[in-house]
Motif scaffolding. Structure first.
Motif, short mmCIF file in Angstrom:
data_model
loop_
_atom_site.label_atom_id
_atom_site.label_comp_id
_atom_site.label_asym_id
_atom_site.label_seq_id
_atom_site.Cartn_x
_atom_site.Cartn_y
_atom_site.Cartn_z
N THR A 53 24.49 111.55 72.20
CA THR A 53 23.34 112.69 72.46
C THR A 53 22.53 111.88 70.95
N ALA A 54 23.95 111.71 69.93
CA ALA A 54 23.05 111.68 68.34
C ALA A 54 22.27 109.73 68.70
N TRP A 55 23.01 109.00 69.81
CA TRP A 55 22.78 107.75 69.26
C TRP A 55 21.87 107.62 70.47
N PHE A 56 21.40 108.49 71.05
CA PHE A 56 20.29 107.84 71.64
C PHE A 56 18.90 107.57 71.27
N PHE A 57 19.02 109.40 70.38
CA PHE A 57 18.10 109.62 69.07
C PHE A 57 17.83 108.37 68.29
N GLU A 58 18.76 107.36 67.58
CA GLU A 58 19.23 106.76 66.27
C GLU A 58 18.11 105.91 67.17
N THR A 59 19.08 105.45 68.08
CA THR A 59 18.41 103.77 68.73
C THR A 59 16.91 104.01 69.72
N PHE A 60 16.62 105.58 70.24
CA PHE A 60 15.66 105.04 70.92
C PHE A 60 14.64 105.02 70.18
N VAL A 61 14.48 106.63 68.73
CA VAL A 61 13.97 107.01 67.77
C VAL A 61 13.54 106.90 66.32
N LEU A 62 14.59 106.81 65.49
CA LEU A 62 14.61 106.35 64.73
C LEU A 62 14.69 105.54 64.21
N LYS A 63 15.69 104.03 64.53
CA LYS A 63 15.38 102.55 64.27
C LYS A 63 14.39 102.33 64.85
N PRO A 64 13.19 102.16 65.58
CA PRO A 64 12.28 102.11 66.02
C PRO A 64 11.15 102.47 64.89
N SER A 65 10.90 104.19 65.43
CA SER A 65 10.24 104.62 64.61
C SER A 65 9.74 104.92 63.03
N LEU A 66 11.38 105.16 62.74
CA LEU A 66 11.32 106.17 61.53
C LEU A 66 11.40 104.99 60.49
N PRO A 67 9.80 104.96 59.67
CA PRO A 67 9.76 103.93 58.04
C PRO A 67 11.50 103.96 57.45
N GLY A 68 11.82 103.60 56.97
CA GLY A 68 12.98 103.36 55.84
C GLY A 68 14.28 104.02 56.49
N TYR A 69 14.62 104.40 57.80
CA TYR A 69 15.80 104.69 58.45
C TYR A 69 16.89 104.22 57.95
N ARG A 70 17.81 104.50 57.55
CA ARG A 70 19.29 103.34 57.55
C ARG A 70 20.20 104.02 58.09
N GLU A 71 21.19 103.11 59.55
CA GLU A 71 21.42 103.22 60.05
C GLU A 71 22.92 104.13 59.81
N PHE A 72 23.51 105.12 60.39
CA PHE A 72 24.55 105.41 60.25
C PHE A 72 25.49 104.78 60.04
N ASP A 73 25.88 103.62 60.92
CA ASP A 73 27.20 102.72 60.86
C ASP A 73 26.93 101.73 62.01
N PRO A 74 26.48 100.49 61.89
CA PRO A 74 26.46 99.88 62.99
C PRO A 74 27.39 99.18 64.26
N GLN A 75 28.48 99.59 63.65
CA GLN A 75 29.65 100.03 64.83
C GLN A 75 29.88 101.31 65.64
N TYR A 76 28.72 101.95 65.66
CA TYR A 76 28.64 102.99 66.71
C TYR A 76 27.84 103.34 68.19
N ASN A 77 27.54 101.69 67.24
CA ASN A 77 26.00 101.75 68.80
C ASN A 77 27.33 101.05 69.67
N PHE A 78 28.16 100.26 69.69
CA PHE A 78 28.90 100.14 70.85
C PHE A 78 30.29 101.22 70.86
N VAL A 79 30.12 102.23 70.10
CA VAL A 79 31.71 103.45 70.79
C VAL A 79 30.25 104.13 71.87
N PHE A 80 28.85 104.27 70.91
CA PHE A 80 28.40 105.38 71.48
C PHE A 80 27.72 105.62 72.65
N ASN A 81 27.24 103.95 73.49
CA ASN A 81 26.26 103.36 74.01
C ASN A 81 26.95 103.46 75.41
#
Lengths: 384, 384, 384, 384
Positions: free
Chosen positions: D45-73
């Motif tokens: 549920t955190a990944w959802f907000f990171e992927t669909f909201v923060l990464k595209p829409s929050l300037p300067g957002y730093r991804e927490f850990d790129p590997q989480y992408n396939f762990v939580f997708n």
């Protein structure tokens, strides 16, 4: 045919005619669970008349062999089997000659019954059900024989005479159906299955439906443009099916030296671009429609429009799950197991196919299979 | 028989004689993966001579059908199969008549070869291997036919003439073998398989070995005293096998109205107390021995003592895993796949059975099957 | 350590030290059936002392929790489980703190027992068995932790300190052992398992055995020259294993950007050419040997020669199946299930590995696993 | 709550509150494929907000850990996974503390975004979708935690406080709905899922629908009168399910010493006769209705009548397959995979349950599961 004995003889003969080109060995095998050995279809359709007609209604009828009851019974747990359990595809006995003797014995009983007995409504009804049941198995004989021979590495032909397929090209024409109340379900006085009963009203919104079936030419574009490699067109379960089965084309298609061939009942032949695509699963039909930006019709839409297009070459997948009509009631007793218990996880197909016995289908007929099945002569009609 | 052509004809004829009582339908089915259809045995043994003798060594030999190569090849991946993969039990074609024609074609080639050619050592050796190979399949024909008919709910007899089983009762006598060095492995000049070669010394400690096989009477005590319900007698994997298979008696045994019957090649019959127990897995043999407070002999013990007891009625499970003898070398080429690649996870059986072709086995013969297999004519000899 | 209480404390502490770097979450998971959660190893080794020592022999001992009996029992069917059955890998409770409390409770009982009781031979023996049992689980903790972390996509290190591996290169030197009678089996007065007992004579023919283990460098040649793609080197069951698993290198090896890496307990690292190859199945060991034109030693050969080479870095696959020695008898009662019931379908490994607890193994020690298992620290020594 | 930041905080806090009673070990396990580890729900549920909201829409957002992408997708094939594939239930890392740090990192980003950005319609929509998505996972947390603890042999309680269930008895009262045209589908301005859109007309025939849910008392009669042993009440696939699973009562029911108990989030308790039956599969719901001589309502019937009865205690199985409404269009992009691709082989449930987050459901809400699933808080409302 107004005489029921003549009808009976004609239906029974056609079943045996379908099997005439087979070798004894072809009658025995069962390559996958959904395909039954031809021997089993022959015995099972005889068992139906013996069990539901002759044993209860023909005085003095002598059962052919009590053990055939669990060999040829598709419905029940094998009650009474004291020694070993059975498995359709591993049965070399009763042999083919025995099965034809069984059919002949049943035919003699039926002839005696029909010549000597005034049929009451119930008896007449169960015999008519038996004939329709046998016609369903006639189509299954075609599909199962095709599967058996089409999965043999020698790819033997069922018949050298050729099975004619009507040529026709896509017209691109669509029919527009107006929003409103329609009635669907069986209407009239002839035979129908219980699942068609309960003619009722449905409310349909405006839709367009194609006047023709999707052709091999159109489907080949889907294949060649990567339709089987792009998950976006598929249901999640359809995509799993594609990956686990490694599907990349309709059943019986083989790419040989860069050319698309398909196994037909006359052997391996080139795919004809203008013929309607065949041996398609629901998953494939839905994916093709999604790729086109369209959809499959519902069964109510199909039935409402059916008088305005030609149908009968392919069973047409609809986007309707197989569920009871309002007011559906199962028949009492064993015959009540015919339809109702399958009303989950299957999709409705409408129409008929080149393998359907003449006169067997009708506009309200509800055929049904699981969404992964391809071995029927199934095709696609688009809607939007 | 000193003439190799006469030998060839005799072996080939016996194979077809074994199949003579079958109906065409019986030739086709494969109820479990370990059982092959009789049709396949007939074709595969012909394929052996065609592939390893006729094609390389008979000038002008015409291959019967190139596609038979992957239909009847038991060894290799089906290379070259461009269109569809095959599955022994689902093949209705080539049909039985085709297979007999194939055998006849190969027999004509072999006759021509043997009448016109001076055999060199290599050719002589491969033909002898082919005949021994065919004798192995003769025994498999008996075991597989028994399985096919014995798992049919009609329990049809293979032959009404009766297959005679020697009656004999347990004598209870044991033989004591002294500690010391023994030699095992093939000795002499006739044919043997590569796995018997490398006669070598083994050191054996003193042991007792039974002069007779375990009888049905003795085994029945094990059954009735709960042997199949007490995990203490079983290997852990044997116990899993008992539970998952629901085993409670040897294969083909059925308790009918309180009496133990078993399916034989002459049909269902009462179990004879004095006959040696048959159709036993290694798991069962080992559990029975544990229940008796004894054990199975090793294959070296068996071979060292074999001259001093009668053997030949049952393949006798030993407590030896199937592994190479010291100095074992695989033969070169395809024939080298005959034995070596199976040397893991299988147990050795020694002796021969009532289904073994006369003259086929010998004291040094190493038969082998997985520990769960019951469909061979296998029994038990105890040691301690 | 001559004092048994000190020994007990040392062994128990080492088990907990091995787990110290773990997070609570690591204690819980079971990615495949052969790998147990660390929590289970901790509880099971405590359960052994509670069940076989404290409950029968310490007056007034209070069982920690009766339900733990079926949670931590590896031996029996879960008798007494009234409500739900269990599955090691799905148990979040008892939690890690509970398990440590359980261990502490058992340790207090054992301390009281060992401080107050004069041990008779039987009690002394079962406690010694318990300590050896716990040492076996210490090695399994390493192998299972490695599997759990090494199959996590983050590839976390178990320890940053590094686990030292001795560097050594293949010398190419072989030892020749003369033909004759040798004795194998446990000799002496210390502890051994029942499967090592019955020291006995074997007759060995002359053989050569390598003084060193096969290295990564040598194994990599096999990998790169197509060893995993050529069926000729493999047992038939080994070849099936390669194909179904898609194996192309030892467990934990990953080709990353053209370079061979492997997961170690310190994380992902480059494969060191001079280190002995590790995490090899029997199938791989046998295939490598066949590719080299050599073979694996038998366990008797290994033991006869073991004093003349260094061993202890890798468990060494032998070509011997795990079978009873002459005169083998299972111990009575539950402890008798320790070894005998596994004597089918497994292969013997000899020696010890870098993960084996110091002093746990010996020359006569018989380790055993199924031929497909790779998760032990297993390697290859060649013979011919 | 009119402020979206407050809403966001409230929803996110509730998710963590639900997990507060858990031990770390409880966060990790996955006893069956349909149940996800609580840790995964938190991360996903955190990944959802990171992927669909923060990464595209929050300037300067730093991804927490790129590997989480396939762990939580949950949606895509694990593209980019170079080394090892993952499996939710075998992941001990990222550990629980890491996952909470991930949530906190995302919350900081979302707070910054919501405090500093004027949301456009698209952004507002995706955040609202994210909150509804998280509410769906709140319910799954309850169902999955119940499954994890309820399948642990210690049957630990999730909370000692008790989860209150409303008591109510069957009134036996039915509502009659007149034949005619009704409208169904979402109406209004708030949030809804895409599968509810396309409000449309349906034609319904007169039907009766119960004003109350089936109670444990009524269901117990079905159990005790042999409902699970009579194939006549079941779909064919339902009957296979009963036999293969050995089902004889709802999930979590245990007959203990002759009394029916069930596992609840407060531990094992007596079944309360007056509470609505829970944890029922579609197969069971349909069989119960057949036993009563009634049926389940369709989803259109349910929605048409829903204003006239109380709902919200149990998800109510309907007799409608999950299929698209007329005119249904998938959303573009990844979010479009939310619903449409699941529209085959699942049945619709309507209403909400005691485990549904307050305000999450509505009359037009279409929940859906496969017909064998029991782990949701699902129950039965009858129609005829």
């Amino acid at each position: 045919m107004d005489n029921i004995l003549d009808q009976y003889k004609a239906v029974r003969k056609l079943t045996e005619d379908i099997c005439a080109p087979l070798k004894k060995e072809d009658y025995v095998v069962q390559p996958v669970v959904d395909v039954s050995p031809p021997k089993w279809h022959l015995g099972h359709t005889a068992w139906f008349f013996e069990t539901f007609v002759l044993k209860p209604s023909l005085p003095g009828y002598r059962e052919f062999d009590p053990q055939y009851n669990f060999v040829f019974n598709s419905y029940y747990e094998t009650v009474g089997a004291r020694v070993v359990r059975t498995d359709r595809g591993n049965l070399s006995r009763p042999d083919v000659d025995d099965v034809y003797r069984y059919r002949s014995h049943v035919d003699q009983g039926m002839t005696r019954l029909l010549e000597t007995t005034e049929l009451d409504a119930a008896l007449s009804e169960i015999i008519t059900l038996g004939l329709n049941h046998e016609q369903q198995h006639q189509e299954l004989l075609y599909t199962d024989i095709k599967y058996i021979l089409g999965h043999n590495p020698l790819l033997p032909a069922y018949t050298r005479q050729g099975v004619s397929y009507q040529q026709h090209d896509a017209t691109g024409a669509y029919l527009t159906m107006k929003e409103g109340i329609y009635e669907i379900g069986f209407e009239g006085t002839g035979f129908c299955f219980d699942n068609e009963l309960g003619r009722h009203k449905v409310y349909l919104h405006e839709f367009n439906i194609s006047k023709s079936l999707v052709t091999n030419r159109e489907y080949l574009e889907f294949v060649e443009e990567g339709g089987y490699r792009d998950f976006r067109y598929w249901h999640a379960e359809g995509w799993d099916w594609v990956k686990s089965k490694g599907s990349a084309a309709p059943l019986y298609w083989h790419e040989v030296d860069g050319k698309w061939m398909h196994y037909t009942l006359s052997g391996l032949q080139e795919v004809q671009p203008a013929a309607p695509v065949c041996h398609i699963s629901y998953f494939e039909a839905a994916a093709f429609a999604a790729w086109k930006g369209m959809r499959l019709p519902t069964e109510a839409e199909w039935e409402a429009a059916a008088d305005q297009f030609n149908w009968g070459e392919r069973w047409e997948w609809t986007n309707s799950a197989y569920l009871p009509y309002p007011g559906y009631k199962r028949a009492a007793g064993a015959v009540g197991e015919y339809n109702g218990k399958f009303m989950v996880n299957q999709m409705v197909l409408r129409g008929a196919s080149v393998a359907t016995s003449a006169g067997h289908s009708r506009k309200s007929y509800r055929n049904f299979f699981h969404p992964q099945h391809q071995w029927q002569f199934s095709g696609i009609r688009l809607a939007e």
